[in-house]
Motif scaffolding. Structure first.
Motif, mmCIF file in Angstrom:
data_model
loop_
_atom_site.group_PDB
_atom_site.id
_atom_site.type_symbol
_atom_site.label_atom_id
_atom_site.label_comp_id
_atom_site.label_asym_id
_atom_site.label_seq_id
_atom_site.Cartn_x
_atom_site.Cartn_y
_atom_site.Cartn_z
ATOM 1 N N LEU A 1 95.178 43.023 45.666
ATOM 2 C CA LEU A 1 95.602 41.911 46.515
ATOM 3 C C LEU A 1 95.723 40.626 45.702
ATOM 4 C CD1 LEU A 1 93.513 42.645 49.734
ATOM 5 C CD2 LEU A 1 95.996 42.839 49.475
ATOM 6 N N HIS A 2 94.742 40.391 44.811
ATOM 7 C CA HIS A 2 94.827 39.218 43.934
ATOM 8 C C HIS A 2 95.985 39.351 42.960
ATOM 9 C CE1 HIS A 2 93.685 35.892 41.346
ATOM 10 N NE2 HIS A 2 93.731 36.711 40.308
ATOM 11 N N GLN A 3 96.242 40.567 42.464
ATOM 12 C CA GLN A 3 97.335 40.775 41.508
ATOM 13 C C GLN A 3 98.696 40.455 42.131
ATOM 14 O OE1 GLN A 3 96.043 44.860 40.585
ATOM 15 N NE2 GLN A 3 96.015 44.273 38.420
ATOM 16 N N LEU A 4 98.816 40.645 43.434
ATOM 17 C CA LEU A 4 100.064 40.290 44.118
ATOM 18 C C LEU A 4 100.226 38.774 44.235
ATOM 19 C CD1 LEU A 4 100.153 42.953 46.983
ATOM 20 C CD2 LEU A 4 101.790 42.746 45.096
ATOM 21 N N VAL A 5 99.088 38.053 44.192
ATOM 22 C CA VAL A 5 99.116 36.591 44.248
ATOM 23 C C VAL A 5 99.266 36.007 42.850
ATOM 24 C CG1 VAL A 5 97.811 34.509 44.870
ATOM 25 C CG2 VAL A 5 97.704 36.539 46.339
ATOM 26 N N SER A 6 98.526 36.551 41.891
ATOM 27 C CA SER A 6 98.520 36.022 40.537
ATOM 28 C C SER A 6 98.334 37.151 39.539
ATOM 29 C CB SER A 6 97.395 34.985 40.375
ATOM 30 O OG SER A 6 97.367 34.482 39.065
ATOM 31 N N GLY A 7 99.415 37.594 38.966
ATOM 32 C CA GLY A 7 99.381 38.696 37.998
ATOM 33 C C GLY A 7 100.699 38.763 37.254
ATOM 34 N N GLN A 8 100.850 39.777 36.422
ATOM 35 C CA GLN A 8 102.080 39.911 35.631
ATOM 36 C C GLN A 8 103.305 40.183 36.500
ATOM 37 O OE1 GLN A 8 102.437 39.623 32.277
ATOM 38 N NE2 GLN A 8 100.296 39.260 31.816
ATOM 39 N N LEU A 9 103.077 40.835 37.638
ATOM 40 C CA LEU A 9 104.192 41.141 38.543
ATOM 41 C C LEU A 9 103.917 40.575 39.933
ATOM 42 C CD1 LEU A 9 105.182 44.850 37.721
ATOM 43 C CD2 LEU A 9 106.580 42.812 37.382
ATOM 44 N N ASP A 10 103.418 39.340 39.988
ATOM 45 C CA ASP A 10 103.050 38.783 41.291
ATOM 46 C C ASP A 10 104.284 38.301 42.061
ATOM 47 O OD1 ASP A 10 103.700 36.162 40.363
ATOM 48 O OD2 ASP A 10 101.707 35.965 39.478
ATOM 49 N N THR A 11 104.081 38.066 43.332
ATOM 50 C CA THR A 11 105.197 37.634 44.184
ATOM 51 C C THR A 11 105.587 36.181 43.902
ATOM 52 O OG1 THR A 11 103.584 37.166 45.950
ATOM 53 C CG2 THR A 11 104.718 39.289 46.023
ATOM 54 N N ASP A 12 104.701 35.424 43.277
ATOM 55 C CA ASP A 12 105.034 34.065 42.828
ATOM 56 C C ASP A 12 106.141 34.134 41.774
ATOM 57 O OD1 ASP A 12 105.015 31.410 41.912
ATOM 58 O OD2 ASP A 12 103.278 31.752 40.620
ATOM 59 N N ARG A 13 105.933 34.920 40.729
ATOM 60 C CA ARG A 13 106.935 35.032 39.662
ATOM 61 C C ARG A 13 108.233 35.644 40.176
ATOM 62 N NH1 ARG A 13 103.620 36.863 34.156
ATOM 63 N NH2 ARG A 13 102.114 35.155 34.233
ATOM 64 N N MET A 14 108.094 36.645 41.004
ATOM 65 C CA MET A 14 109.305 37.287 41.522
ATOM 66 C C MET A 14 110.165 36.296 42.294
ATOM 67 S SD MET A 14 108.635 41.210 42.671
ATOM 68 C CE MET A 14 106.882 41.491 42.690
ATOM 69 N N ASP A 15 109.513 35.444 43.086
ATOM 70 C CA ASP A 15 110.311 34.482 43.854
ATOM 71 C C ASP A 15 110.889 33.399 42.964
ATOM 72 O OD1 ASP A 15 111.125 33.308 46.618
ATOM 73 O OD2 ASP A 15 110.309 31.632 45.478
ATOM 74 N N TYR A 16 110.079 32.817 42.052
ATOM 75 C CA TYR A 16 110.649 31.686 41.316
ATOM 76 C C TYR A 16 111.754 32.116 40.360
ATOM 77 C CZ TYR A 16 107.625 31.995 37.011
ATOM 78 O OH TYR A 16 107.001 32.356 35.845
ATOM 79 N N LEU A 17 111.666 33.321 39.797
ATOM 80 C CA LEU A 17 112.773 33.787 38.952
ATOM 81 C C LEU A 17 114.035 33.986 39.786
ATOM 82 C CD1 LEU A 17 111.041 36.346 36.562
ATOM 83 C CD2 LEU A 17 112.001 34.128 35.964
ATOM 84 N N ASN A 18 113.864 34.650 40.915
ATOM 85 C CA ASN A 18 115.000 34.923 41.794
ATOM 86 C C ASN A 18 115.599 33.626 42.342
ATOM 87 O OD1 ASN A 18 116.385 37.240 42.647
ATOM 88 N ND2 ASN A 18 115.590 37.029 44.712
ATOM 89 N N ARG A 19 114.739 32.731 42.791
ATOM 90 C CA ARG A 19 115.176 31.475 43.430
ATOM 91 C C ARG A 19 115.771 30.507 42.399
ATOM 92 N NH1 ARG A 19 114.329 29.946 48.361
ATOM 93 N NH2 ARG A 19 112.881 31.694 48.611
ATOM 94 N N ASP A 20 115.113 30.384 41.259
ATOM 95 C CA ASP A 20 115.599 29.443 40.253
ATOM 96 C C ASP A 20 116.935 29.898 39.668
ATOM 97 O OD1 ASP A 20 113.253 28.152 40.776
ATOM 98 O OD2 ASP A 20 112.272 28.653 38.883
ATOM 99 N N SER A 21 117.112 31.209 39.496
ATOM 100 C CA SER A 21 118.400 31.701 39.004
ATOM 101 C C SER A 21 119.489 31.478 40.058
ATOM 102 C CB SER A 21 118.319 33.182 38.617
ATOM 103 O OG SER A 21 118.035 33.989 39.736
#
Length: 411
Positions: A150-170
């Motif tokens: 659950l924490h890894q989904l919030v803050s990890g190598q493949l977290d939903t934070d990174r997935m969104d900012y890469l997708n959104r920023d691109s």
């Protein structure tokens, strides 16, 4: 009141607000403040469409968290409703402590105080306000919950934070190299021994994710012109603070004035809650309105920096893989002093040297784990046939020298 609302997100379409508590958090002034903080700071100076906000990002990350939880449940991972809501709240609040212009001014407003530290303080405040209903979310956010995935989904190598900012920023910059297969990565997630892993057939999507992250850093976040604009913003704040300490009165909003004139550090910030009160009233508009007022200030350095930033007459940045010789830096400073007629003490506001670094994948901190068809867990570098994957985990360092563009023609 009906709190089952939907938000029309330009990246994902309709995003559902899943509970009354989450609706109340989104409506809270602390979250609404994020509408007025740009996600990628000064990047719009290079990519004009990059005007999206931290608010859009946290709502998008929450949406991806919901998709990830739905996927894991479909694979018989038992996640209670309480755990689901805690994970959604943790990702929704993960950026609540960001200040004006996000990372650019993070350590300029209050020395030694990070946005993570402020996020933790604001989460504790909200938890008291909501009578302890955020307690589990805070435990998940801090990585103290026994179900580590659950924490890894919030803050990890493949977290939903990174997935969104890469997708959104691109999406908003128009840089197609940053587009990732977020939906496929999420569909390939599962849990093994309490940890988040990726099924083997998702490995190519993860490889593309890591490459996209590397490209976005050098092409967007650490673009040489973005670096110049961010440094000009930082130097404006530094110059304004110096003038305030000298006794000059500068036009600024009450919230901005609190930090402009105050000498705050991490200890004083935490000790007196009034500082956090003022911080929650700060956003990009406070800084921008002050810069517009300071454009006509009599101080030549502050006037020049503000005018140039507002008119996008930006400094230039030279960036390279080997460091600048001190003689090179001194020569640029000599030209600046000669051209602008400034004192030695003022030259550092116009010429600055810095080191920038990035690694797309930190294998030592927390490796991405692949679940192969035999049920074995492999680190992605072992499982992949991509020869340069290990290179992506190396920290790349570059050196930047920023100065007014006129100096290029000065002998």
């Amino acid at each position: 009141m009906n709190k089952k609302k939907i938000i029309n997100d330009p990246v994902y379409g309709f995003v559902t607000i899943p509970s009354g508590l989450i609706f109340d958090l989104i409506e809270h002034p602390y979250l609404q403040r994020l509408r007025y903080i740009k996600q990628v700071s000064m990047t719009h100076m290079v990519y004009p469409g990059a005007l999206h906000t931290r608010f859009q990002h946290v709502v998008g990350a929450m949406h991806l968290m919901q998709l990830a939880i739905d996927t894991l449940r479909s694979k018989d991972v038992d996640i209670s409703l309480e755990e689901e809501e805690a994970a959604l709240i943790a990702i929704l609040l993960h950026d609540i402590g960001h200040g004006p212009f996000s990372h650019s001014l993070e350590h300029s407003l209050i020395e030694g105080v990070s946005h993570e530290m402020i996020s933790a303080l604001l989460m504790d405040r909200l938890n008291k306000e909501f009578n302890g209903r955020l307690s589990l979310a805070i435990i998940v956010f801090n990585g103290q919950y026994p179900r580590r995935f659950l924490h890894q989904l919030v803050s990890g190598q493949l977290d939903t934070d990174r997935m969104d900012y890469l997708n959104r920023d691109s999406f908003f910059t128009g840089v197609s190299e940053g587009v990732i297969s977020f939906d496929r990565i999420i569909k390939m997630l599962t849990v093994k021994d309490g940890e988040l892993v990726v099924e083997a057939k998702g490995i190519y999507s993860v490889e593309k994710f890591l490459i996209a992250r590397r490209l976005m850093y050098w092409q967007v976040y650490l673009h040489k012109t973005v670096i110049a604009a961010e440094q000009m913003l930082i130097k404006i704040l530094k110059r304004a603070r110096m003038l305030c300490q000298r006794g000059e009165v500068l036009s600024a909003s009450p919230a901005f004035s609190h930090f402009l004139y105050g000498q705050l550090d991490a200890v004083s910030f935490v000790k007196d809650p009034v500082h956090l009160d003022w911080f929650t009233k700060l956003d990009d508009t406070d800084i921008l309105s002050a810069i517009k007022a300071w454009e006509s200030h009599s101080d030549p350095v502050l006037h020049m920096l503000c005018q140039r930033l507002l008119q996008r007459n930006l400094f230039v940045t030279e960036m390279r893989s080997h460091d600048f010789d001190q003689n090179e830096i001194d020569e640029v400073k000599r030209k600046a002093k000669q051209y602008f007629g400034l004192k030695d003490s003022d030259i550092d506001y116009l010429v600055y040297h810095q080191e920038v670094q990035n690694s797309a994948y930190n294998a030592e901190k927390e490796p991405i784990k692949i679940l192969n068809n035999r049920g074995e867990i492999l680190e992605i570098a072992e499982a992949s046939d991509l020869s340069n994957l290990e290179a992506l985990s190396r920290r790349v360092v570059k050196y930047a020298l920023t100065y007014p563009k006129e100096l290029r023609s000065v002998e």
